[in-house]
Design a protein around this motif. Structure first.
Motif, short mmCIF file in Angstrom:
data_model
loop_
_atom_site.label_atom_id
_atom_site.label_comp_id
_atom_site.label_asym_id
_atom_site.label_seq_id
_atom_site.Cartn_x
_atom_site.Cartn_y
_atom_site.Cartn_z
N ASP A 122 25.21 -50.35 12.50
CA ASP A 122 24.95 -51.77 12.23
C ASP A 122 23.95 -51.99 11.11
O ASP A 122 23.69 -53.14 10.74
N ASN A 123 23.39 -50.93 10.54
CA ASN A 123 22.36 -51.05 9.51
C ASN A 123 22.74 -50.23 8.28
O ASN A 123 22.45 -49.03 8.20
N PRO A 124 23.40 -50.87 7.32
CA PRO A 124 23.88 -50.14 6.14
C PRO A 124 22.80 -49.38 5.38
O PRO A 124 23.04 -48.27 4.91
N SER A 125 21.61 -49.96 5.25
CA SER A 125 20.55 -49.28 4.49
C SER A 125 20.09 -48.00 5.18
O SER A 125 19.89 -46.96 4.53
N TYR A 126 19.92 -48.04 6.52
CA TYR A 126 19.56 -46.84 7.26
C TYR A 126 20.66 -45.79 7.15
O TYR A 126 20.40 -44.61 6.95
N LEU A 127 21.91 -46.24 7.30
CA LEU A 127 23.04 -45.32 7.25
C LEU A 127 23.15 -44.67 5.87
O LEU A 127 23.38 -43.45 5.76
N TYR A 128 22.98 -45.47 4.83
CA TYR A 128 23.06 -44.94 3.46
C TYR A 128 22.02 -43.83 3.25
O TYR A 128 22.34 -42.75 2.74
N ASN A 129 20.78 -44.10 3.61
CA ASN A 129 19.71 -43.10 3.41
C ASN A 129 19.93 -41.86 4.27
O ASN A 129 19.64 -40.74 3.84
N PHE A 130 20.45 -42.06 5.49
CA PHE A 130 20.72 -40.92 6.38
C PHE A 130 21.78 -40.01 5.77
O PHE A 130 21.60 -38.77 5.69
N VAL A 157 43.78 -33.31 11.69
CA VAL A 157 43.24 -34.57 12.21
C VAL A 157 44.22 -35.25 13.15
O VAL A 157 45.43 -35.26 12.91
N GLU A 158 43.70 -35.86 14.23
CA GLU A 158 44.51 -36.62 15.18
C GLU A 158 43.97 -38.05 15.24
O GLU A 158 42.82 -38.28 15.62
N PRO A 159 44.77 -39.07 14.88
CA PRO A 159 44.30 -40.46 14.91
C PRO A 159 44.08 -40.96 16.34
O PRO A 159 44.83 -40.61 17.25
N ASN A 160 43.03 -41.79 16.52
CA ASN A 160 42.78 -42.44 17.81
C ASN A 160 41.66 -43.47 17.67
O ASN A 160 40.94 -43.49 16.69
N THR A 161 41.53 -44.32 18.65
CA THR A 161 40.46 -45.34 18.85
C THR A 161 40.38 -46.37 17.73
O THR A 161 41.37 -46.68 17.08
N SER A 162 39.15 -46.89 17.46
CA SER A 162 38.95 -48.10 16.64
C SER A 162 38.75 -47.79 15.16
O SER A 162 38.95 -46.66 14.71
N THR A 163 38.30 -48.82 14.39
CA THR A 163 38.27 -48.74 12.93
C THR A 163 36.89 -49.11 12.38
O THR A 163 36.57 -50.29 12.24
N ALA A 164 36.09 -48.11 12.02
CA ALA A 164 34.74 -48.34 11.48
C ALA A 164 34.77 -48.25 9.95
O ALA A 164 34.20 -47.33 9.35
N LEU A 165 35.44 -49.20 9.32
CA LEU A 165 35.58 -49.19 7.87
C LEU A 165 34.24 -49.35 7.16
O LEU A 165 33.94 -48.65 6.19
N GLY A 166 33.41 -50.30 7.62
CA GLY A 166 32.13 -50.56 6.97
C GLY A 166 31.25 -49.32 6.90
O GLY A 166 30.79 -48.93 5.81
N PRO A 167 30.98 -48.65 8.04
CA PRO A 167 30.18 -47.42 8.00
C PRO A 167 30.79 -46.34 7.12
O PRO A 167 30.05 -45.57 6.49
N ALA A 168 32.12 -46.27 7.06
CA ALA A 168 32.77 -45.27 6.20
C ALA A 168 32.50 -45.56 4.72
O ALA A 168 32.24 -44.64 3.94
N LEU A 169 32.56 -46.84 4.33
CA LEU A 169 32.28 -47.21 2.95
C LEU A 169 30.84 -46.87 2.56
O LEU A 169 30.58 -46.35 1.47
N VAL A 170 29.91 -47.18 3.45
CA VAL A 170 28.49 -46.88 3.17
C VAL A 170 28.30 -45.37 3.01
O VAL A 170 27.59 -44.91 2.10
N SER A 171 28.94 -44.60 3.89
CA SER A 171 28.83 -43.13 3.82
C SER A 171 29.41 -42.61 2.51
O SER A 171 28.83 -41.71 1.87
N ALA A 172 30.55 -43.16 2.08
CA ALA A 172 31.17 -42.73 0.83
C ALA A 172 30.27 -43.05 -0.36
O ALA A 172 30.13 -42.22 -1.28
N ARG A 173 29.67 -44.22 -0.35
CA ARG A 173 28.76 -44.58 -1.45
C ARG A 173 27.58 -43.63 -1.51
O ARG A 173 27.12 -43.23 -2.59
N ALA A 174 27.06 -43.25 -0.35
CA ALA A 174 25.94 -42.31 -0.30
C ALA A 174 26.33 -40.94 -0.87
O ALA A 174 25.54 -40.29 -1.56
N LEU A 175 27.56 -40.50 -0.60
CA LEU A 175 28.03 -39.23 -1.14
C LEU A 175 28.10 -39.25 -2.66
O LEU A 175 27.98 -38.22 -3.32
#
Length: 348
Positions: A122-130, A157-175
């Motif tokens: 829920d906190n993009p800035s914390y996630l980005y720095n992590f 990979v096996e697909p399942n459960t929900s969709t955390a697009l926002g956290p994935a975008l933040v993680s990609a930007r950090a990479l």
């Protein structure tokens, strides 16, 4: 300009050129909807039936994996020194990067930022720095050395459960935090983001994508989104993010996804370009473009995240009403009363 048409050509400063290729992070949706088998119309009966390929019933994800492998082959052929990484997202964000580190980093919905009580999802800035500190070595080797490893990762990979697009975008930007300008995030998804920041199902968090686009633009990152026709991807909420970073958005039938993937991974002429057009005080802009910033009626500012050789910008202008004065001339000595209306520029 002295002539009716003028062409201005941007040329890259040779002193600032380098041969380092861009980096690309592929964010792949592995939520439950990706596991569905493909359904298509029977041309004889018109009924929905499973699409058959031999004796195999492929899922949406299996078709997508084939398309991504095709894309990786093309990148290796065109840009063998490009660094390509993979981030999967469902309820968990799984970061493989270029695949050379065997153990991926997994970020779950309940994870916290160090000793803080802040939830990473829920906190993009914390996630980005992590992610920036934890995965600093996850984007190291070119695709010419890592393609086979990326293929193996895709196959497991096996697909399942929900969709955390926002956290994935933040993680990609950090990479991509230390990568060349013009690097890209490419998203493949078929559903609505419903977990963590950028949740569009429960919270309608469109502000996240506006803010993310602004940050990606500062970093010189291009964001593109590929989605599946007929699925509820909420592309309208993602379009501003794509447009503001000069990315590509495509929504296609699942069997046509491979044809739609056309990445623009040339670094182009320039990145993070600001175009300023200043008009004479007797001229003003007409039909103002919403993607431009206007300073009064005489100055226009347009920002580009990426300039290509075929980038074209148009604007419309005309005379300001205030610069015209009406002179009324009558000639009553002629048989017919004739009046002339003449517009003249005022002198200052």
């Amino acid at each position: 300009p002295p002539q009716a048409s003028t062409l201005h050509v941007l040329e890259q400063d040779k002193s600032q050129q380098n041969d380092k290729d861009i980096s690309i992070v592929i964010c792949i949706d592995i939520s439950g909807t990706m596991s569905k088998n493909i359904v298509s119309k029977n041309p004889n009966t018109g009924a929905d039936e499973y699409y058959l390929e031999g004796s195999i019933l492929p899922s949406v994800f299996e078709i997508l994996v084939r398309a991504i492998k095709k894309m990786l082959n093309q990148i290796e052929q065109d840009k063998p020194n490009a660094i390509v990484g993979i981030v999967f997202f469902n309820q968990t964000v799984t970061i493989y990067g270029d695949g050379h580190i065997e153990k991926p980093v997994e970020i779950r919905e309940q994870d916290h930022a160090g000793n803080s009580s802040a939830n990473l999802y829920d906190n993009p800035s914390y996630l980005y720095n992590f992610v920036k500190s934890t995965c600093k070595n996850y984007m190291t080797y070119p695709i010419s050395q890592t393609k086979i490893k990326l293929f193996d990762i895709l196959d497991k990979v096996e697909p399942n459960t929900s969709t955390a697009l926002g956290p994935a975008l933040v993680s990609a930007r950090a990479l991509l935090s230390n990568k060349p300008l013009g690097s890209q995030i490419v998203v493949f998804t078929d559903g609505v983001a419903n977990s963590g920041c950028g949740n569009l199902e429960d919270q309608d968090d469109k502000t996240f994508y506006t803010n993310f686009a602004a940050e990606a633009k500062i970093d010189g990152i291009i964001v593109s989104v590929f989605s599946i026709e007929g699925e509820n991807c909420s592309l309208d909420s993602l379009l501003p993010m794509v447009k503001n970073t000069n990315g590509i958005v495509r929504k296609s039938q699942v069997l046509d996804v491979g044809k739609e993937i056309q990445l623009r991974y040339s670094r182009g002429l320039a990145t993070k370009v600001q175009l300023t057009v200043i008009m004479h005080s007797y001229l003003e802009f007409k039909m103002k473009e919403p993607t431009c910033t206007y300073k009064g009626n005489h100055t226009l500012v347009k920002e580009y995240n990426d300039i290509k050789p075929n980038t074209v910008f148009f604007f419309e202008y005309g005379l300001t009403p205030m610069c015209l004065s009406l002179i009324h001339i009558s000639e009553p000595t002629r048989p017919l009363y004739i009046s002339y209306a003449v517009f003249c520029l005022k002198k200052k």
